[in-house]
Motif scaffolding. Structure first.
Motif, PDB file in Angstrom:
ATOM      1  N   THR A  99       0.685  -1.137   0.037  1.00 19.38           N
ATOM      2  CA  THR A  99      -0.060   0.197   0.210  1.00 19.38           C
ATOM      3  C   THR A  99       0.747   1.097   0.030  1.00 19.38           C
ATOM      4  O   THR A  99       1.850   1.351   0.693  1.00 19.38           O
ATOM      5  CB  THR A  99      -0.966   0.029   1.330  1.00 19.38           C
ATOM      6  OG1 THR A  99      -1.744  -1.128   1.213  1.00 19.38           O
ATOM      7  CG2 THR A  99      -1.649   1.327   1.173  1.00 19.38           C
ATOM      8  N   THR A 101       0.885   5.442   0.448  1.00 19.20           N
ATOM      9  CA  THR A 101      -0.027   6.701   1.003  1.00 19.20           C
ATOM     10  C   THR A 101       0.787   7.698   0.815  1.00 19.20           C
ATOM     11  O   THR A 101       2.081   7.860   1.119  1.00 19.20           O
ATOM     12  CB  THR A 101      -0.206   6.443   2.664  1.00 19.20           C
ATOM     13  OG1 THR A 101      -0.826   5.022   2.503  1.00 19.20           O
ATOM     14  CG2 THR A 101      -1.056   7.563   2.918  1.00 19.20           C
ATOM     15  N   PRO A 107      -5.046   6.302  -0.296  1.00 15.80           N
ATOM     16  CA  PRO A 107      -4.037   5.497  -0.308  1.00 15.80           C
ATOM     17  C   PRO A 107      -4.423   4.283  -1.618  1.00 15.80           C
ATOM     18  O   PRO A 107      -5.370   4.306  -2.357  1.00 15.80           O
ATOM     19  CB  PRO A 107      -4.362   4.456   0.734  1.00 15.80           C
ATOM     20  CG  PRO A 107      -5.323   5.239   1.816  1.00 15.80           C
ATOM     21  CD  PRO A 107      -6.104   6.247   0.807  1.00 15.80           C
ATOM     22  N   ASN A 109      -3.726   0.729  -3.109  1.00 17.15           N
ATOM     23  CA  ASN A 109      -3.622  -0.711  -2.729  1.00 17.15           C
ATOM     24  C   ASN A 109      -3.087  -1.597  -4.070  1.00 17.15           C
ATOM     25  O   ASN A 109      -3.993  -1.614  -4.883  1.00 17.15           O
ATOM     26  CB  ASN A 109      -4.678  -1.405  -2.060  1.00 17.15           C
ATOM     27  CG  ASN A 109      -5.136  -0.835  -0.918  1.00 17.15           C
ATOM     28  OD1 ASN A 109      -4.292  -0.582   0.241  1.00 17.15           O
ATOM     29  ND2 ASN A 109      -6.285  -0.204  -0.575  1.00 17.15           N
ATOM     30  N   THR A 141       6.015  -7.308   8.343  1.00 18.28           N
ATOM     31  CA  THR A 141       5.393  -6.144   7.984  1.00 18.28           C
ATOM     32  C   THR A 141       5.899  -4.890   8.183  1.00 18.28           C
ATOM     33  O   THR A 141       6.192  -4.823   9.557  1.00 18.28           O
ATOM     34  CB  THR A 141       4.051  -6.074   8.398  1.00 18.28           C
ATOM     35  OG1 THR A 141       3.163  -7.152   7.890  1.00 18.28           O
ATOM     36  CG2 THR A 141       3.289  -4.864   7.922  1.00 18.28           C
ATOM     37  N   THR A 143       6.604  -0.501   7.650  1.00 18.49           N
ATOM     38  CA  THR A 143       5.945   0.710   6.969  1.00 18.49           C
ATOM     39  C   THR A 143       7.057   1.937   7.247  1.00 18.49           C
ATOM     40  O   THR A 143       7.775   2.019   8.306  1.00 18.49           O
ATOM     41  CB  THR A 143       4.620   1.072   7.785  1.00 18.49           C
ATOM     42  OG1 THR A 143       3.718   0.167   7.610  1.00 18.49           O
ATOM     43  CG2 THR A 143       3.979   2.367   7.209  1.00 18.49           C
ATOM     44  N   GLY A 144       7.277   2.548   6.103  1.00 20.19           N
ATOM     45  CA  GLY A 144       8.047   3.930   6.100  1.00 20.19           C
ATOM     46  C   GLY A 144       8.069   4.561   4.784  1.00 20.19           C
ATOM     47  O   GLY A 144       7.598   4.065   3.994  1.00 20.19           O
ATOM     48  N   THR A 170      13.912   3.153   6.187  1.00 15.97           N
ATOM     49  CA  THR A 170      13.129   3.475   5.295  1.00 15.97           C
ATOM     50  C   THR A 170      13.011   2.420   4.401  1.00 15.97           C
ATOM     51  O   THR A 170      13.603   1.046   4.795  1.00 15.97           O
ATOM     52  CB  THR A 170      13.753   4.507   4.090  1.00 15.97           C
ATOM     53  OG1 THR A 170      15.015   3.860   3.537  1.00 15.97           O
ATOM     54  CG2 THR A 170      14.114   5.827   4.909  1.00 15.97           C
ATOM     55  N   ILE A 309       4.669   7.053   1.401  1.00 15.65           N
ATOM     56  CA  ILE A 309       4.704   6.262   2.871  1.00 15.65           C
ATOM     57  C   ILE A 309       4.345   4.786   2.044  1.00 15.65           C
ATOM     58  O   ILE A 309       3.223   4.585   1.505  1.00 15.65           O
ATOM     59  CB  ILE A 309       4.069   6.466   4.151  1.00 15.65           C
ATOM     60  CG1 ILE A 309       4.543   7.979   4.339  1.00 15.65           C
ATOM     61  CG2 ILE A 309       4.210   5.466   4.964  1.00 15.65           C
ATOM     62  CD1 ILE A 309       5.954   7.883   4.856  1.00 15.65           C
ATOM     63  N   VAL A 310       5.161   3.597   2.504  1.00 15.42           N
ATOM     64  CA  VAL A 310       4.817   2.195   1.785  1.00 15.42           C
ATOM     65  C   VAL A 310       4.669   1.460   2.909  1.00 15.42           C
ATOM     66  O   VAL A 310       5.443   1.383   3.801  1.00 15.42           O
ATOM     67  CB  VAL A 310       5.919   1.935   0.743  1.00 15.42           C
ATOM     68  CG1 VAL A 310       5.637   0.366   0.511  1.00 15.42           C
ATOM     69  CG2 VAL A 310       5.719   2.432  -0.561  1.00 15.42           C
ATOM     70  N   ASN A 311       3.440   0.594   2.764  1.00 13.70           N
ATOM     71  CA  ASN A 311       3.264  -0.429   3.967  1.00 13.70           C
ATOM     72  C   ASN A 311       3.541  -1.840   3.085  1.00 13.70           C
ATOM     73  O   ASN A 311       2.689  -2.078   2.060  1.00 13.70           O
ATOM     74  CB  ASN A 311       1.912  -0.533   4.453  1.00 13.70           C
ATOM     75  CG  ASN A 311       1.743  -1.780   5.415  1.00 13.70           C
ATOM     76  OD1 ASN A 311       1.090  -2.604   4.810  1.00 13.70           O
ATOM     77  ND2 ASN A 311       2.088  -1.478   6.707  1.00 13.70           N
ATOM     78  N   SER A 313       3.807  -6.024   3.656  1.00 14.50           N
ATOM     79  CA  SER A 313       3.705  -7.126   4.248  1.00 14.50           C
ATOM     80  C   SER A 313       3.824  -8.352   3.386  1.00 14.50           C
ATOM     81  O   SER A 313       3.161  -8.543   2.437  1.00 14.50           O
ATOM     82  CB  SER A 313       2.123  -7.031   4.833  1.00 14.50           C
ATOM     83  OG  SER A 313       1.838  -8.158   5.668  1.00 14.50           O
TER      84      SER A 313
END
Length: 377
Positions: A99, A101, A107, A109, A141, A143-144, A170, A309-311, A313
């Motif tokens: 994801t 953002t 966002p 996906n 998982t 995020t950064g 990052t 920002i990327v998540n 997982s």
């Protein structure tokens, strides 16, 4: 003085059974080479279709059947052939998500799917293809903010440091093309990143952008195409470093494998050119150097970090599965005890037959051809 010698050909591929034939006369191999049974267009087309009809990842029933087919071809040519089976650690994707953002935009996906083109003759088995992933990738998982690191080489991180970009904490976005994907992930970890995304830039794999055409109309990778493969930095089975993965053998635990330093310690995921460009558009900061830029019609590449920002997982499934190597031998006519050994992945499909042709052309010394199973080429 150099002496002309004659080689034995040992061919290895994958299968279920064992078959050992008495070696035919040496002149037979030359006759086989000049015949149409292996090298004419119809034969090559048939072999290629048979070996690519179904997805056949290592450890699967389809891959074992592909290996059995290779064995059947070798034995039908009166080549001494047999099977060696091994139980090895393989990994498969259980779940993955990505994801992006960037405020104030909603966002994104990513669906992480490769498109099916019109007229694809294999569309009926498309659902059997594994989701895109890195074999032996670490589950987790993260995020950064995103940092663009060009090809992910050591010198690329040095260039970022020179302009004051710190990748610690990052997720890095690197493009394929200069170094092994396992080194891309390892370099990211050593630089302090918490995750790595690796994409196929159109400049390198899409014909340079612009009016370039792609498969099935040309040779270039489609925008949704993803290059998959392993990120393991060792050789063979990670649980049996330096010895065969035979039934009942001693194995390292998964914890010991991770401590060995050859498997990644941060999550990673391969993504397509179009997904990579979407993320690149979310990155601000200093404009990247000219030799870091993409094709003429690509967005301007910046290095970040963020503000995108990327998540990421990813959860992998690690299991011990059986793979098979098919071994075939063409004995040399003058010095049969000498061997020339070569190998290729069973997944490369036709290489085992092409190698066989080369061996038949000149069989004065013993030649060992080894089409092996790997999780990814």
């Amino acid at each position: 003085m150099f002496k002309t010698t004659t080689a034995t050909l040992l061919v290895i591929a994958t299968s279920f059974s064992f078959l050992l034939l008495s070696p035919p006369p040496k002149s037979y191999y030359h006759s086989l080479y000049i015949s149409d049974s292996l090298s004419d267009n119809a034969s090559v087309s048939h072999h290629l279709y048979t070996l690519t009809r179904l997805p056949h990842v290592a450890g699967s029933q389809a891959n074992a059947e592909a290996a059995a087919y290779v064995l059947s071809i070798f034995t039908s040519c009166n080549i001494q052939s047999h099977i060696n089976s091994y139980d090895v650690l393989l990994t498969y994707p259980a779940s993955r998500s990505l994801t992006l953002t960037r405020s104030p935009d909603p966002p994104i996906n990513f669906d992480l799917r490769q498109e099916i083109y019109d007229g694809d003759p294999y569309v009926d088995v498309a659902d059997e293809v594994l989701p895109t992933f890195h074999a032996y990738a670490k589950s987790g998982t993260v995020t950064g903010p995103v940092v663009y690191v060009n090809y992910g080489r050591v010198e690329d991180y040095a260039s970022l440091k020179e302009v004051g970009v710190n990748v610690t904490g990052t997720l890095v976005l690197a493009r394929y093309g200069q170094i092994y994907r396992g080194d891309i992930v390892q370099n990211a970890f050593q630089a302090g990143a918490i995750g790595a995304l690796v994409y196929t830039d159109r400049k390198d794999y899409g014909g340079g952008g612009g009016g370039a055409r792609w498969f099935p109309d040309d040779e270039w990778m489609p925008p949704s195409g993803v290059q998959v493969g392993t990120v393991y930095n060792g050789y063979g089975d990670p649980t049996t470093p330096g010895w065969a993965s035979s039934d009942g053998c001693e194995r390292l635990s998964l914890e010991e494998v991770e401590k060995g330093g050859d498997v990644p310690l941060i999550p990673s995921l391969p993504i397509s050119a179009e997904d990579g460009e979407t993320i690149l558009r979310s990155i601000g900061g200093e404009v990247a150097r000219e030799d870091w830029q993409g094709s003429e019609d690509a967005p301007t590449y910046r290095v970040g970090p963020g503000p995108g920002i990327v998540n990421l997982s990813y959860t992998g499934r690690q299991v011990i599965e059986t793979i098979q190597n098919v071994i075939g031998v063409i004995e040399g006519s003058e010095e049969p005890d000498r061997q020339v050994k070569t190998k290729m992945n069973l997944e490369t499909r036709m290489q085992c037959f092409l190698a066989l042709e080369c061996a038949l052309k000149s069989h004065k010394i013993s030649i060992y051809i080894h089409p092996i199973q790997r999780q990814h080429p």
